[in-house]
Scaffold this motif. Structure first.
Motif, short mmCIF file in Angstrom:
data_model
loop_
_atom_site.label_atom_id
_atom_site.label_comp_id
_atom_site.label_asym_id
_atom_site.label_seq_id
_atom_site.Cartn_x
_atom_site.Cartn_y
_atom_site.Cartn_z
N SER A 4 42.34 100.37 -7.54
CA SER A 4 43.32 99.65 -6.72
C SER A 4 43.56 100.40 -5.41
CB SER A 4 44.64 99.49 -7.45
OG SER A 4 44.42 98.93 -8.71
N ALA A 5 43.72 101.72 -5.52
CA ALA A 5 43.98 102.51 -4.32
C ALA A 5 42.81 102.39 -3.35
CB ALA A 5 44.21 103.97 -4.70
N GLY A 6 41.59 102.41 -3.89
CA GLY A 6 40.41 102.29 -3.04
C GLY A 6 40.39 100.98 -2.26
N TRP A 7 40.71 99.89 -2.96
CA TRP A 7 40.73 98.59 -2.28
C TRP A 7 41.86 98.52 -1.27
CZ3 TRP A 7 37.03 95.71 -1.15
CH2 TRP A 7 35.95 95.56 -2.01
N ILE A 8 43.01 99.08 -1.62
CA ILE A 8 44.13 99.05 -0.67
C ILE A 8 43.73 99.80 0.60
CG2 ILE A 8 46.47 99.91 -0.26
CD1 ILE A 8 47.00 99.28 -3.27
N MET A 9 43.10 100.96 0.41
CA MET A 9 42.68 101.72 1.58
C MET A 9 41.70 100.91 2.43
SD MET A 9 40.09 104.80 1.83
CE MET A 9 39.40 105.14 3.42
N THR A 10 40.69 100.31 1.76
CA THR A 10 39.66 99.58 2.50
C THR A 10 40.23 98.38 3.25
OG1 THR A 10 38.11 100.17 0.80
CG2 THR A 10 37.44 98.42 2.25
N GLU A 11 41.11 97.63 2.57
CA GLU A 11 41.56 96.37 3.17
C GLU A 11 42.74 96.58 4.12
OE1 GLU A 11 39.55 93.46 2.40
OE2 GLU A 11 38.49 95.29 1.86
N VAL A 12 43.67 97.45 3.75
CA VAL A 12 44.80 97.72 4.65
C VAL A 12 44.30 98.48 5.88
CG1 VAL A 12 46.97 98.97 4.91
CG2 VAL A 12 46.54 97.65 2.84
N GLY A 13 43.34 99.37 5.65
CA GLY A 13 42.80 100.15 6.75
C GLY A 13 42.06 99.31 7.78
N ARG A 14 41.68 98.09 7.38
CA ARG A 14 40.95 97.17 8.28
C ARG A 14 41.92 96.45 9.23
NH1 ARG A 14 39.95 92.24 6.52
NH2 ARG A 14 39.96 92.92 4.36
N GLN A 15 43.19 96.46 8.91
CA GLN A 15 44.17 95.74 9.73
C GLN A 15 44.11 96.25 11.17
OE1 GLN A 15 45.76 93.20 8.37
NE2 GLN A 15 44.67 93.69 6.49
N PRO A 16 44.38 95.43 12.15
CA PRO A 16 44.85 94.04 12.09
C PRO A 16 43.73 93.01 11.96
CG PRO A 16 44.70 94.72 14.35
CD PRO A 16 44.21 95.87 13.54
N TRP A 17 42.56 93.42 11.58
CA TRP A 17 41.41 92.50 11.56
C TRP A 17 41.21 91.88 10.19
CZ3 TRP A 17 39.86 91.72 16.34
CH2 TRP A 17 39.91 92.75 17.27
N THR A 18 40.80 90.61 10.14
CA THR A 18 40.19 90.09 8.91
C THR A 18 38.69 90.35 8.99
OG1 THR A 18 40.71 87.99 9.94
CG2 THR A 18 41.52 88.31 7.74
N VAL A 19 38.11 90.03 10.16
CA VAL A 19 36.72 90.38 10.39
C VAL A 19 36.72 91.37 11.54
CG1 VAL A 19 34.41 89.53 10.88
CG2 VAL A 19 36.06 88.04 9.74
N PHE A 20 36.28 92.57 11.27
CA PHE A 20 36.46 93.66 12.20
C PHE A 20 35.92 93.33 13.59
CE2 PHE A 20 35.33 97.64 14.28
CZ PHE A 20 36.50 98.33 14.16
N GLY A 21 36.80 93.42 14.57
CA GLY A 21 36.40 93.20 15.95
C GLY A 21 36.25 91.74 16.35
N LEU A 22 36.34 90.82 15.38
CA LEU A 22 36.09 89.41 15.69
C LEU A 22 37.32 88.52 15.51
CD1 LEU A 22 32.63 88.57 14.07
CD2 LEU A 22 33.13 88.99 16.47
N LEU A 23 38.03 88.72 14.41
CA LEU A 23 39.09 87.79 14.06
C LEU A 23 40.28 88.54 13.48
CD1 LEU A 23 39.61 84.65 13.82
CD2 LEU A 23 39.00 84.92 11.41
N ARG A 24 41.46 88.27 14.06
CA ARG A 24 42.65 88.94 13.58
C ARG A 24 43.31 88.16 12.45
NH1 ARG A 24 44.81 91.77 19.03
NH2 ARG A 24 43.00 91.02 20.15
N VAL A 25 44.09 88.86 11.66
CA VAL A 25 44.71 88.25 10.49
C VAL A 25 45.58 87.06 10.88
CG1 VAL A 25 46.30 88.62 8.59
CG2 VAL A 25 44.63 90.36 9.14
N GLU A 26 46.36 87.22 11.97
CA GLU A 26 47.28 86.12 12.31
C GLU A 26 46.52 84.87 12.79
OE1 GLU A 26 47.37 89.10 14.03
OE2 GLU A 26 47.76 88.75 16.17
N ASP A 27 45.25 85.03 13.16
CA ASP A 27 44.46 83.87 13.57
C ASP A 27 43.66 83.28 12.42
OD1 ASP A 27 45.29 84.30 16.21
OD2 ASP A 27 43.71 85.80 16.50
#
Lengths: 471, 337
Positions: free
Chosen positions: A380-403
């Motif tokens: 769980s910690a690994g996934w939290i790090m990977t996904e939270v660490g990607r913020q504010p992006w859903t797709v890195f460099g392309l699409l932000r979470v709020e969009d």
């Protein structure tokens, strides 16, 4: 909370729950496949009994893994329709292949395995469980190919206002995937192995079915040792890759505001103040971050403030620093969990080698029981790090979470689903724990089917059957 | 045939296949309450679908995955548009899926009763709601120029969609009863056959009204009058034959006929939609079609190659699993669940 927060919360909760069950399925199906292989090769009924006993855990878990998985697939369209519109061309393909290649394989052959004990030849029946195991791993491969695209988009071009696939094989040779896949799959295998080892340890402490659980422990501890060492190896590789491709995530998981000195020390502990963008108290080990990052005694690691300035130049104004505390601590929890797993597995393997399992070291066996929780915490910690660490992006460099969110859904609807799914998932988790404990308590003699036993006692023909088939 | 059309066809096949296959296991789930006298019979009923239901459900998952990959706009519009309905379907499928596995592994009467209820509700809700979803899909829902669906309650829940929901549910029940009489012996086999024969005329009424209602509120017959009339005629033949085979006790053929009814229902729907995938009530210019909702040609091509390689294997081993378990389930078997 607005629709974005609600959607994120729901995604986080359903994904973390789902990833409690999935690693058990991946790990246990491999262990059961190994056990049944030993049965077919050595022709010893003890291994058949093992495959059936641990198979019962697999089945209970499998059902929960599948039903929580459907939610995952639907959720992209339900809560994140703008994300799905933007990346569907690329992202949908691995998902569709996952269903076509992996889900059909798992679901068909698990049915054949459960109901086929007395209808299939030994070899074919064994092939069924191996196909289930391969199916679970293939499923991980494709979903992680999709996830890797979100971490590091490859093989696409922006056309018609969306990401369109231009190179299918780039998805499969994505550098991110080459580390993320083995790291995650070995973590899943370790999860199953620690579960079997932990339950075996518990039964050995109670001195029940000693031969059976010594043998189970041995198989599990070997798998646990190999997989936890592999996790560390691939995790190390992944961290190094991260510095090159997502330096912001790495900096956040190190709590590194300013670019580090050269050589870079590794921070063991820090009180982080995201408001002031600095750390208070810190404990550091000199050289270690340089070693971890570059396998060298020199080299500095870029910090968040510098990266923020750089990202603003590339992507325009905005906050590109992820939640630092969460990323920092989830990384440390994961590493600590993984290290504890290696130590437990090493000592367990040593005991097995010295044939000291029959008279177990009580303290160690208790630790092994508690150790069941380690992979879940680390996963769980690994996934939290990977996904939270990607913020504010859903797709890195392309699409932000709020969009990424669905514009047409109402907060009321998401509140409803959030509460409903959280409740039902919690219930499922409790039931799973209850059933696991119950099956473990009953032990291997009872096959996990109380009613079947009752019936067999009533019907003499069935008793003959049960003796013949070892049911 | 263009790839867009091919993928429309494949998704139609996946959904239709899902209703054909999971249709009968939904039906068996519903029939547990109607047919079984005791726990042993319930277990026999569940065991008739035990090895299959899981893979049957994957047809739905694959259909959704294929929609996502081949028609991302369709997937996005539909899944966000039907948010609450899909939430309820998911909850029902979750309860049902774990019920099969958990039922036999706990203790006491209350435990079993709870999971029996989950199987019943979980088998009833999805076909009902899917029937409503697809009915409102062909009737049309408000979709704006941005492909956003903003459906109110009455767009999804109305007389027509409710009727369609009941019809699909009835079809699944009938199909399930025929499956049971094909897969069991003795009392269960007899009872399910008798019940199926009783329900058949009611189902004929449901279907006939649905056809008429569809003629009035949708444009399906306007667009594909000939093909749909042929489908209706074939449906009538299937009904007559089903009645005939049920009377003769030829269970395999009767099962085939209820299967044909399901196929005809969903195939007609997809034929009527073509080349649209979703109908907008705001303006037909906002309809989602298999062109404006599709992925790029490259993606469709890649997916086609993957599907062409994999599908034959998938179909072959699924067929094989039905062959392995072709024997009838009896109370003397080693039962799971």
């Amino acid at each position: 909370m607005d629709i974005v927060d609600l959607g994120r919360l729901q995604f986080a909760i359903t994904t973390i729950f789902h990833f409690v069950f999935v690693p058990i399925s991946i790990g246990l199906s491999l262990l059961v496949a190994i056990m049944e292989t030993m049965y077919v090769v050595k022709k010893n009924d003890l291994y058949k009994k093992m495959a059936k006993f641990w198979g019962t855990f697999l089945l209970i878990n499998f059902a929960v893994g599948i039903v929580t998985g459907i939610m995952q697939e639907f959720q992209f369209g339900m809560n994140w329709s703008d994300f799905s519109r933007f990346v569907g061309d690329v992202f949908g393909t691995p998902l569709a292949i996952e269903a076509l290649l992996a889900f059909f394989l798992e679901s068909t052959f698990i049915g054949l395995w459960v109901f086929g004990w007395d209808r299939l030849s030994k070899g074919v029946h064994l092939a069924c469980i191996w196909l289930v195991s391969i199916g679970t791993i293939l499923s991980a491969l494709w979903i992680l190919a999709a996830n890797s695209f979100m971490q590091q988009p490859v093989g696409f071009a922006i056309n018609n206002g969306r990401a369109e696939m231009v190179d299918f094989f780039a998805l499969l040779t994505n550098g991110q995937l080459l580390y993320e896949f083995p790291h995650t799959v070995f973590a899943a295998i370790a999860t199953g192995a620690f579960l079997v080892a932990g339950i075996s340890a518990w039964k050995l402490l109670k001195k029940q079915d000693v031969t059976f659980f010594v043998q189970s422990f041995k198989i599990a501890i070997v798998v646990a040792l190999i997989s936890s060492l592999a996790i560390a190896q691939f995790g190390h590789g992944q961290a190094q890759y991260l510095v090159a491709t997502q330096p912001m995530k790495m900096a956040a998981s190190e709590g590194l505001w300013k670019t580090s000195a050269d050589p870079a020390p590794w921070t063991v502990f820090a009180t982080i103040d995201p408001e002031k963008q600095e750390n208070g108290f810190e404990i550091k080990i000199p050289y270690l971050l340089s070693v971890l990052t570059y396998n060298s005694l020199s080299g500095s690691v870029p910090g968040m403030l510098e990266l923020q300035a750089e990202y603003e130049k590339t992507y325009g104004p905005g906050n590109y620093i992820p939640p630092v505390r969460t990323t920092f601590w989830s990384f440390r929890i994961m590493v600590a969990g993984g290290s504890a797993m290696i130590l437990l597995a090493l000592y367990g393997a040593y005991l097995a080698l010295r044939k000291k399992l029959e008279q177990p070291n009580k303290r160690f066996m208790q630790l092994m029981v508690a150790g069941i929780s380690l992979p879940f915490i680390a996963n769980s910690a690994g996934w939290i790090m990977t996904e939270v660490g990607r913020q504010p992006w859903t797709v890195f460099g392309l699409l932000r979470v709020e969009d990424s969110v669905s514009p047409s859904i109402s907060t009321g609807a998401v509140w409803f689903s959030l509460i409903a799914f959280t409740t039902i998932y919690l219930i499922l988790l409790c039931l799973l724990a209850y059933l696991f404990a119950r099956v473990a308590k009953k032990g291997p003699e009872l096959d996990g089917h109380e009613e079947v036993e009752d019936l067999q006692l009533q019907d003499p023909f069935d008793r003959v059957r049960s003796e013949r088939y070892g049911a | 045939m263009e790839l867009n059309e091919l993928w429309f066809l494949l998704i139609a096949v996946l959904f239709t296949g899902f209703f054909f296959l999971e249709g009968f296991d939904f039906g068996v789930g519903m029939a547990t309450r109607l047919l079984s006298r005791n726990d042993l019979q319930t277990r026999v009923l569940i065991n008739t679908i035990g090895p299959f239901w899981d893979a049957n459900e994957v047809w739905l998952i694959t259909a959704a995955g294929a929609m996502f990959a081949a028609f991302p706009e369709w997937y996005s519009t539909m899944f966000s548009g039907y948010y609450l309905v899909l939430t309820l379907i998911l909850l029902a499928l979750i309860g049902r899926g774990v019920a099969f596995e958990f039922r036999g592994k706990g203790k006491g009467e209350a435990w079993k009763k709870t999971w029996d209820a989950a199987i019943l509700i979980g088998s009833f809700v999805p076909p009902m709601l899917f029937g409503m979803v697809f009915a409102s899909l062909v009737k049309g829902v408000p979709i704006d120029q941005n492909m956003e669906m903003t459906a109110g309650f009455s767009d999804i829940v109305n007389g027509y969609s409710l009727w369609a929901g009941v019809t699909v549910t009835g079809l699944c029940l009938l199909h399930g009863l025929n499956f049971i009489s094909l897969r069991t012996v003795g009392e269960l086999r007899e009872k399910s056959r008798v019940l199926a024969a009783k329900l058949l005329p009611m189902q004929a009424v449901l279907m006939a009204v649905l056809v008429g209602w569809t003629f009035m509120v949708t444009d399906l017959f306007e667009r594909q009058g000939v093909l749909l009339t042929v489908a209706v005629l074939l449906g009538v033949i299937a009904f007559v034959l089903a009645r005939h085979y049920l009377r003769q006790g030829r269970e395999g053929w009767a099962f085939g006929m209820t299967g044909a009814m399901i196929l005809l229902t969903f195939v007609s729907m997809f034929i009527g939609l073509f080349p649209r995938v979703m109908v907008s009530t705001i303006d037909s210019a906002f309809d989602l079609t298999l062109y404006n909702a599709a992925s790029s040609p490259y993606t469709l091509k890649a997916m086609t190659i993957v599907a062409a390689v994999l599908l034959p294997f998938v179909l072959a081993y699924q067929a094989w699993s039905y062959f392995v378990f072709h024997k009838r389930v009896t109370e003397k078997d080693h039962l799971e669940y």
